[in-house]
Structure formats: structure tokens, C-alpha cells
Enzyme design. Structure first.
Site, PDB file in Angstrom:
ATOM      1  N   GLY A 169      -6.404 -32.674  15.474  1.00 55.00           N
ATOM      2  CA  GLY A 169      -5.200 -33.115  14.783  1.00 55.00           C
ATOM      3  C   GLY A 169      -4.929 -32.371  13.490  1.00 55.00           C
ATOM      4  N   GLY A 170      -5.571 -31.212  13.299  1.00 51.53           N
ATOM      5  CA  GLY A 170      -5.208 -30.380  12.167  1.00 51.53           C
ATOM      6  C   GLY A 170      -6.106 -30.531  10.950  1.00 51.53           C
ATOM      7  N   GLU A 205     -11.046 -19.080  16.175  1.00 50.72           N
ATOM      8  CA  GLU A 205     -10.128 -18.590  17.207  1.00 50.72           C
ATOM      9  C   GLU A 205      -9.145 -17.606  16.588  1.00 50.72           C
ATOM     10  OE1 GLU A 205      -8.076 -22.028  18.711  1.00 50.72           O
ATOM     11  OE2 GLU A 205      -9.709 -22.573  20.056  1.00 50.72           O
ATOM     12  N   LYS A 242       3.759 -35.422  13.432  1.00 46.89           N
ATOM     13  CA  LYS A 242       4.860 -35.143  14.352  1.00 46.89           C
ATOM     14  C   LYS A 242       6.116 -35.889  13.905  1.00 46.89           C
ATOM     15  CE  LYS A 242       1.561 -34.517  18.073  1.00 46.89           C
ATOM     16  NZ  LYS A 242       0.824 -35.197  19.156  1.00 46.89           N
ATOM     17  N   ASN A 294      -6.864 -35.695  23.935  1.00 44.65           N
ATOM     18  CA  ASN A 294      -6.832 -36.964  23.206  1.00 44.65           C
ATOM     19  C   ASN A 294      -7.111 -38.076  24.208  1.00 44.65           C
ATOM     20  OD1 ASN A 294      -6.044 -35.761  20.704  1.00 44.65           O
ATOM     21  ND2 ASN A 294      -4.024 -35.494  21.599  1.00 44.65           N
ATOM     22  N   ARG A 296      -6.713 -41.317  24.069  1.00 44.62           N
ATOM     23  CA  ARG A 296      -6.048 -42.589  23.775  1.00 44.62           C
ATOM     24  C   ARG A 296      -4.594 -42.507  24.250  1.00 44.62           C
ATOM     25  NH1 ARG A 296      -5.614 -39.136  19.395  1.00 44.62           N
ATOM     26  NH2 ARG A 296      -3.428 -38.731  18.966  1.00 44.62           N
ATOM     27  N   ARG A 342      10.704 -40.087  15.020  1.00 41.45           N
ATOM     28  CA  ARG A 342       9.893 -41.058  14.284  1.00 41.45           C
ATOM     29  C   ARG A 342      10.610 -41.429  12.990  1.00 41.45           C
ATOM     30  NH1 ARG A 342       3.524 -39.579  14.968  1.00 41.45           N
ATOM     31  NH2 ARG A 342       3.633 -38.836  17.130  1.00 41.45           N
TER      32      ARG A 342
HETATM   33  C1  MV4 Z   1      -4.050 -23.451  16.387  1.00 40.56           C
HETATM   34  C2  MV4 Z   1      -2.874 -22.877  15.888  1.00 40.56           C
HETATM   35  C3  MV4 Z   1      -2.728 -21.513  16.022  1.00 40.56           C
HETATM   36  N1  MV4 Z   1      -3.689 -20.773  16.619  1.00 40.56           N
HETATM   37  N2  MV4 Z   1      -4.991 -22.676  16.960  1.00 40.56           N
HETATM   38  C4  MV4 Z   1      -3.210 -27.878  14.797  1.00 40.56           C
HETATM   39  C5  MV4 Z   1      -3.695 -29.162  15.328  1.00 40.56           C
HETATM   40  C6  MV4 Z   1      -4.802 -28.878  16.268  1.00 40.56           C
HETATM   41  N3  MV4 Z   1      -4.702 -29.680  17.429  1.00 40.56           N
HETATM   42  C7  MV4 Z   1      -4.669 -27.436  16.594  1.00 40.56           C
HETATM   43  N4  MV4 Z   1      -3.694 -26.884  15.690  1.00 40.56           N
HETATM   44  C8  MV4 Z   1      -3.364 -25.569  15.714  1.00 40.56           C
HETATM   45  N5  MV4 Z   1      -4.275 -24.767  16.296  1.00 40.56           N
HETATM   46  C9  MV4 Z   1      -4.794 -21.385  17.062  1.00 40.56           C
HETATM   47  N6  MV4 Z   1      -5.741 -20.618  17.634  1.00 40.56           N
HETATM   48  C10 MV4 Z   1      -1.925 -23.680  15.295  1.00 40.56           C
HETATM   49  C11 MV4 Z   1      -2.167 -25.031  15.187  1.00 40.56           C
HETATM   50  C12 MV4 Z   1      -1.145 -25.767  14.518  1.00 40.56           C
HETATM   51  C13 MV4 Z   1      -0.383 -26.731  15.147  1.00 40.56           C
HETATM   52  C14 MV4 Z   1      -0.592 -27.084  16.469  1.00 40.56           C
HETATM   53  C15 MV4 Z   1       0.168 -28.052  17.065  1.00 40.56           C
HETATM   54  C16 MV4 Z   1       1.165 -28.685  16.341  1.00 40.56           C
HETATM   55  C17 MV4 Z   1       1.383 -28.372  15.054  1.00 40.56           C
HETATM   56  C18 MV4 Z   1       0.621 -27.378  14.428  1.00 40.56           C
HETATM   57  C19 MV4 Z   1       0.890 -27.051  13.120  1.00 40.56           C
HETATM   58  C20 MV4 Z   1       0.159 -26.106  12.522  1.00 40.56           C
HETATM   59  C21 MV4 Z   1      -0.862 -25.468  13.197  1.00 40.56           C
END
Ligand code: MV4
Length: 463
Positions: A169-170, A205, A242, A294, A296, A342
Site C-alpha cells: 500500500g505504498g 525493483e 485512492k 490483498n 481482504r 470517495r
Molecule cells: C511501484 C511503482 C513503480 N514501479 N513499483 C505503490 C503501492 C504499492 N502497492 C506499489 N506501489 C508502486 N509500486 C514499481 N516497480 C509505483 C507504485 C506506485 C503506485 C502504485 C499503485 C497506485 C498508486 C501508486 C502511486 C505511487 C507509486
């Protein structure tokens, strides 16, 4: 006489809109509910709607909604047979799932072992890989120390992203744009991970700059039957919160969807997964990469309910208490286009006036009622406005109309920002990624701030 199937009484270990949502389905299924509440939540809607309610502690979550002992005690004392954890709080805590089960109660979710496996992002990534799902190029395993980090990034190039194995979740992620800053970011990420998740393990990554966030909704009966209820696009977010979700995703093409579904279905079947789950991907052009699972139900589940006709809470309860689903296994048919905005509180307070939109294809899931209090202690989300239309354009027009009908007074909300995004040409084009908000819609924030400021000044100068 036949043995009675299912359960008669359920405790909901949550508050707010999701607690209300779960109670509604329980009422339809003839399941009695026990609500739990903290001392500031005594007059909340979930407490009023439930058959019974038990105070589980003071306002701070750590002493109430995260207090597993008090919650389980409340379930046992009120004769519940199962506990639904909702979202957030204890919903993905394997220790809680285990404790519930050990007390002879049913946990509405997968087994503690499954939650544990999928909660470890390195293990989940390797598991997904085994089922043929592409993963973002990266270290593949935990990275310990700067020497290992340098070795891991060599084939990747920059930028890279350092993630906590126990995160998600970041939280605890760090983007590294140059080799010079790798060492300090590695230390920071590991320290943050240790502080937040009691586990300093990190992995690396290649960083994608502006991917789409796409997730598949899964239901599984715990015996190998798996249903895939299409995808949701959750790219519109701000600081990992979100804001707008939709289904289908404007960024998923025919064969990409099939490939995602095939891998996901095999993964969930092999795990003998039970209940509702979501598998998250990052999408960049024609490529997609597994992110995390996830375990849930999710806040944005209503958009999937709209396009599939399923009641996901009902299906969760059937999967976890009876080992069956009502929806057929395989890929569900998707009808039309759904979208969710939301509605977040920008300030706490008491609701002095509430007008709820209606008409065709409109749903408002919320814990608000006129006179209720929005306390400052918890998540700022007060409700979700969900619309369903025949096409994306139809859903957008419907959302714009529904937002114009929604009136909430007594607190400040993000309603104006949502309206701004829904009317934004880039949003309407459908070709945005996760950086949408930071790059473009920051505008809406500024516009709203200015508008609120002007209104405030006007009020002050009124006779
Ligand atoms: C990333 C990415 C870019 N490249 N991984 C954010 C939450 C987590 N679930 C994974 N996330 C990210 N992983 C790589 N290799 C960018 C994000 C990301 C993001 C992902 C989904 C929704 C919003 C986001 C906002 C910023 C960064």
C-alpha cells in the site's frame, strides 16, 4: 431435519461505511450482527443498525479497533460464530485470524497461513512468478547491505524503487534516481520498514514512472473453485489514498486481461484460497507486472458489484462459512461501466445537512446521517458515490450529475476536487497513470483552496 447451514450471528470488527455495508448484507441473509465501537463512536450509524453493540475501548485505534482481545471477547459474549474484519485495522493481520480461529470462531477471510504468505511481498512475488505472472524486473529476493544492493541494481539501471517486504500500500517505499543516493535510501527504507512493520527486510525493483494501477477481484470457495470478477482501475490516487476507481480499466486490452486472469486463477486455485481477494498489477502500455495480493474485501468493491451484479460481502460469507459461492467459477460477465468517487472529510465536525443523490445507476455507501459526528480519530473517508452506466462516457455523465446532487454540510469534503477530476479532459480521455493527481489535479486542490478561502472571506464580511 437438515443441519442448519451457515451462521446465525456475526461480529463486525470495524466501523464506518464498511461496517454499515456488512450489516446490510447480514440483514438480508438473516444473520444477526454485533457491532463494536470506541467511546467516540457511540452514536455512529453502524452501532444503530446492528442488532447488538459492544464498546471495545477508547478512541485511539490501538486500544479499540485494533484491540483483538476485546473484540474476540465481545464476539464470544454476544454468541457470535464468526468475525468479519472489514478493511484496514485487523483485516490482514495473520495473528488476529489465528487468534479468532483458536477461539473456535470463523474468520471471514483466508487462512492465517495464506495471509502470512501473501503479506510477505517477496514470497508473494515469487509465488506469482511460479504461476506464470510477470513481475517487475528486480532483486527477486531480500537485499541486505549496500554491496548486495549495487549488485541488484546493476542489471536494472535507474530509477529503482526500494520496497519493504512486510509493507504494501505504498508505506516504506523509496524511489532512487541515481547511484549516489542508493546507500542512504537503502538505510532509510530499511529503518522505516523496521519501525513500521517490525521487519527491516527490503527488496528492489525497476521503478515505473507513471503506470496504471489495475487489480482483479477474486472470489474463491476454499476448495479450489475460483471466480474472477473483472478488474478495477485505481490509478487516480493522492499520496497512496485512492480517490476514484472504475471498472473495467480503460488501460486493459483484450489479451492482457486474459493473461492476467489465467495466472491469477491458477494462483488462487493452487492456494485453495478462501473468500474475497484482490491481485494488484502495474500496467505500462502493453506490459503488466504483478505487485501484491490483498487478502481482504476492498473499499472499491462496489464498482465490481455494479458491473457483475454480485454481492461480494454475501459471497465472502458463503465462501467462509459454507465453502460455497453463488457466482459461478471462471470469468464473470461484465455489464457496462462503473465508477466510484470517495468522499473524504477535510475536517471533522457534525453533519448539519445531508442530501443524497438518487436516480438510475446511483449508489451512495456512507455512515453519514444528519446530526452524526465525524470524529478526527480515524480514516477520513465518509462515503463513496458509485455510479453504473452503459459506457464510460455514460458513467462519467452520471457521476457528474450525482456529485451535483450530493450536499454535505457541517464538514468540509473533497467533493469539489472530485467534480473537477470528473470534468478534466485528461481524466475523460482515460489515458492517465498513477501520477495523474500529483502532476495535473494538484490544480483542483489549489482551485478548491482558493474557493474555500473566498467563501470564508465572504462569510466574515457578511452583515
Ligand atoms: C511501484 C511503482 C513503480 N514501479 N513499483 C505503490 C503501492 C504499492 N502497492 C506499489 N506501489 C508502486 N509500486 C514499481 N516497480 C509505483 C507504485 C506506485 C503506485 C502504485 C499503485 C497506485 C498508486 C501508486 C502511486 C505511487 C507509486
Amino acid at each position: 431435519m437438515n443441519k442448519q447451514k451457515g451462521i446465525r450471528r456475526l461480529l463486525i470488527a470495524n466501523r464506518g461505511e464498511i461496517a454499515v455495508r456488512i450489516i446490510r448484507t447480514c440483514r438480508e441473509m438473516g444473520i444477526e450482527t454485533t457491532a463494536v465501537y470506541s467511546t467516540v463512536d457511540r452514536d455512529c450509524l453502524h452501532v444503530k443498525l446492528a442488532d447488538r453493540a459492544v464498546c471495545i475501548g477508547p478512541a485511539p485505534s490501538a486500544q479499540s479497533y485494533l484491540n483483538s482481545n476485546n473484540i474476540i471477547m465481545a464476539a464470544l459474549r454476544t454468541g457470535c460464530e464468526a468475525i468479519h474484519p472489514g478493511v484496514g485495522f485487523l483485516s490482514e493481520n495473520p495473528g488476529f485470524a489465528r487468534q479468532v480461529t483458536e477461539q473456535g470462531l470463523i474468520f471471514i477471510g483466508p487462512s492465517a497461513e495464506t495471509i502470512e504468505l501473501l503479506g510477505d511481498k517477496v514470497a508473494a512475488r515469487n509465488t506469482a512468478k511460479r504461476f506464470g505472472l510477470p513481475v517487475t524486473p528486480g532483486s527477486g529476493g531480500p537485499v541486505e547491505g549496500i554491496a548486495a544492493a549495487r549488485k541488484a541494481v546493476a542489471p536494472l539501471g535507474f530509477p529503482v524503487i526500494i520496497k519493504a517486504a512486510a509493507g504494501g500500500g505504498g508505506k516504506g517505499m523509496r524511489i532512487v534516481r541515481s547511484p549516489e543516493t542508493l546507500e542512504e535510501n537503502l538505510a532509510l527504507a530499511s529503518r522505516e520498514a523496521l519501525a513500521n512493520f517490525a521487519n527491516g527486510t527490503v527488496f528492489i525493483e525497476r521503478y515505473l514512472e507513471n503506470p496504471r494501477h489495475v487489480e482483479l477481484q477474486i472470489l474463491a470457495d476454499g476448495r479450489g473453485s475460483v471466480a474472477i470478477l473483472g478488474e478495477r482501475d485505481c490509478s487516480i490516487q493522492k499520496n497512496h489514498q485512492k480517490l476514484i476507481e472504475e471498472s473495467p480499466s480503460p488501460g486493459v486490452r483484450g489479451d492482457m486481461r486474459e493473461k492476467m486472469i489465467r495466472g491469477a486463477a491458477e494462483l488462487f486455485r493452487e492456494l485453495k484460497y478462501r473468500g474475497a481477494g484482490t491481485i494488484e498489477f502495474l500496467v505500462e502500455g502493453d506490459a503488466f507486472y504483478f505487485m501484491e495480493v490483498n487478502t481482504r474485501i476492498q473499499v472499491e468493491h462496489p464498482v465490481t458489484e455494479a458491473v457483475t451484479g454480485a454481492d461480494i460481502v454475501r459471497e465472502q460469507l458463503l465462501c467462509c462459512t459454507e465453502g460455497r459461492m453463488e457466482i459461478g467459477p471462471g470469468t464473470a460477465e461484465i455489464r457496462g461501466w462503473a465508477m466510484e468517487c470517495r468522499i473524504n472529510a477535510l475536517s471533522p465536525g457534525r453533519i448539519t445537512r445531508l442530501e443524497i443523490p438518487g436516480g438510475p445507476g446511483v449508489r451512495f455507501d456512507s455512515f453519514l446521517y444528519t446530526g452524526c459526528k465525524v470524529p478526527p480519530n480515524y480514516d477520513s473517508m465518509t462515503g463513496k458515490l458509485i455510479v453504473h452506466g452503459g459506457t464510460r462516457e455514460g458513467a462519467i455523465a452520471r457521476m457528474d450529475r450525482a456529485l451535483s446532487e450530493l450536499t454535505i454540510e457541517g464538514i468540509r469534503t473533497n467533493q469539489a476536487q472530485q467534480r473537477w477530476i470528473i470534468r478534466d479532459p485528461l481524466f475523460r480521455s482515460g489515458s492517465f497513470g498513477t501520477s495523474y493527481y500529483g502532476e495535473i489535479a494538484g490544480e483542483a486542490e489549489r482551485a478548491e483552496a482558493e474557493r474555500a478561502e473566498a467563501e470564508h472571506a465572504e462569510a466574515e464580511h457578511a452583515p
